[in-house]
Design a protein around this motif. Structure first.
Motif: not given
Lengths: 456, 95
Positions: A309-330
């Motif tokens: 969210i605040r910095y670094g890589f964010r995944s393009d596979n985003i559907t909702d807030l939760e998936s920002i965390y889980t997909s970006s980290r994964n």
């Protein structure tokens, strides 16, 4: 290291360093080359010298920066995908102190992603190759920094040591590497791995250079409340008379090459008149298990901030807030990052906390006490840094426990907050560098460096 | 420890990872061998031993409660996020 005379310019030194960095490109040492910035700074320094102005103690000295130190040159990635886009708006205190003395950063060096590893094979940018044998690992996690110094690209390089990440690659590449007493150098602006053991230190070609760098960078920092009050410059090197060796490390786990290197050094010390003291430290064999409980617990906490969210890589596979965390980290973390985060959350989780985390913290007390007892009997301890010399690329990377076992002799002092200095100990029959480490009580950094000068 | 699929799923959730089935399997195998290794600590007698949480000798490092100027500006910090709108970090809708 200073440009003492005018026969060489800072610009020439930087050009030479950059040329060497490019010559050794196949070793995969750098994640970023600071060509423009370094040449610009060199020109400024040359101008100041020509004008007769005062310059710093490291004027014009090219150095390499491990990729987990925040600075405004290049992206600070910790050799990870999740921080690949991260361009730091701040500068680490240690970097600022080096730059204030006019050292010139010529590049950022490759490392195991977030310093999780002992070979630099866990880097998102691929492994760094050993300076003596390209089929072997550089060691890690500060592999790029060690090889940059060993191949004489730079005069010195920074590193971080949470469980051996400076001392082991220094040993694998035949140079000096210091992990200072916990709290000696500010960690402000350095990417956290495990806060109770992380330390900043250096790779150099001589103990004299190490002394100079410590004198410049050690000290209390209002931005890092875990820094000790200034002690380094005020401390006196103690004369070493008794050298301890740890009997419990004398076992089959130690390779013949390292056993031999230690034996030779001990014989030499005896001839030089030092007293050798055999130490029994039975808790040390548990130090690795303690380390791989406490450190992952702290990693799980420190790496929870990478949320896309605040910095670094964010995944393009985003559907909702939760998936920002889980997909970006994964997608952003390497397998070894994931293993350590999950182990950390395991040992901290309900039902396992007492059996693992609390138990490890109690064992940590026993290890600290054993060192306290040991230093009643000797001034410094001499041991191998790791059980093996540089191993082959790919040999251990798919077997996490066998990789962890490489840290068995380096992690104990991190748990106790003690300083450790890798000194070169010749070359084995295989043509590979060997190193040994000197360990002392807290705040004995200067004694270790001074003793290393005597042993040269 | 028995690292059942359910436990791996639980740890992945605690860690905020969305693991594929293949990754779950391979990480599960690795975690099992790591946990087996660290479990050797069971042998060590730690009765009546106090835990050590940190090796920093000092306690209660105080500073004055005052605003200290920071190196990074608000704009620089906001610019680190992937999407912004009206001086705020933009994320997908929550509800």
């Amino acid at each position: 290291m200073k440009i003492a005379n005018k026969t060489v310019t800072a610009t020439q030194l930087v050009k030479d360093a950059l040329a060497k960095a490019k010559h050794f490109e196949d070793y995969n040492i750098f994640t970023f080359l600071n060509e423009e910035g370094a040449l610009k700074k060199a020109a400024e320094i040359d101008k100041r010298i020509a004008n007769g102005e005062k310059v710093g103690k490291l004027a014009g000295v090219p150095y390499a920066l491990k990729d987990n130190f925040l600075s405004k040159e290049g992206n600070t990635t910790a050799s990870s995908k999740i921080l690949e886009p991260f361009k730091s708006p701040i500068t680490a205190t240690a970097v600022k102190k080096l730059e204030d003395e006019d050292a010139i950063m010529i590049g950022r060096t490759n490392m195991d992603s977030f310093a999780h590893g002992s070979s630099t094979e866990n880097s998102y940018f691929g492994p760094t190759l050993n300076s003596a044998d390209k089929a072997r690992v550089a060691g890690g996690s500060s592999g790029g920094s060690a090889v940059a110094v060993a191949l004489d690209i730079v005069e010195f390089a920074t590193g971080t040591d949470t469980g051996g990440s400076i001392r082991q690659p220094a040993s694998f590449n035949g140079i000096y590497g210091l992990k200072p007493t916990y709290g000696t150098i500010s960690r402000y602006g350095v990417i956290a791995m495990a806060s109770s053991t992380d330390c900043i230190g250096f790779f150099t070609k001589t103990p004299e250079d190490m002394d100079l760098l410590m004198s410049i960078t050690a000290g209390q920092d209002k931005n890092d409340l875990t820094t000790l009050p200034d002690y380094y410059d005020k401390s006196e090197a103690k004369e070493v008379k008794k050298v301890g060796i740890i009997k419990d490390f004398d076992n089959d786990a130690v390779s013949p090459e390292l056993s031999h290197a230690l034996k030779i050094k001990v014989e030499k010390l005896k001839k030089q008149g030092y007293e050798i003291v055999e130490l029994s430290m039975p808790s040390l064999k548990y130090a690795l298990a303690v380390y791989y409980i406490i450190v992952p617990a702290e990693i799980a906490s420190n790496l929870s901030r990478y949320d896309g969210i605040r910095y670094g890589f964010r995944s393009d596979n985003i559907t909702d807030l939760e998936s920002i965390y889980t997909s970006s980290r994964n997608e952003g973390f390497m397998d070894e990052n994931k293993r350590r985060i999950m182990i950390g959350n395991f040992v901290l989780s309900s039902g396992f906390y007492d059996a693992y985390y609390l138990k490890a913290q109690k064992a940590r007390t026993l290890i600290i006490k054993e060192y306290e007892e040991a230093f009643k009997k000797c001034d410094v301890i001499l041991t191998p840094v790791s059980p093996n010399q540089a191993f082959k690329l790919g040999e251990k990377v798919n077997d996490p426990v066998s990789m962890y076992l490489e840290d068995v002799m380096s992690v104990p002092i991190n748990l106790a907050g003690l300083p450790g200095l890798t000194i070169p100990a010749g070359t084995s029959e295989k043509g590979l560098p060997t190193g040994l480490q000197l360990i002392g009580p807290r705040r004995s950094d200067k004694t270790l460096i001074n003793f290393a000068k005597e042993l040269k | 420890m028995d690292t059942s699929d359910k436990q791996i799923e639980h740890l992945a959730k605690l860690s905020d990872f969305s693991l594929s089935e293949k990754d779950s399997k391979s990480l599960g195998k690795d975690l099992e061998s790591i946990i087996n290794y660290i479990s050797q600590l069971d042998e060590l007698d730690t009765k009546d031993v106090e835990p050590t949480y940190q090796v920093f000798e000092m306690e209660n490092v105080w500073r004055d409660d005052e605003i200290i100027p920071q190196e990074a500006t608000r704009e620089e910090l906001l610019a680190l996020s992937k999407e912004q709108e009206d001086n705020q970090i933009k994320i997908p809708k929550v509800l």
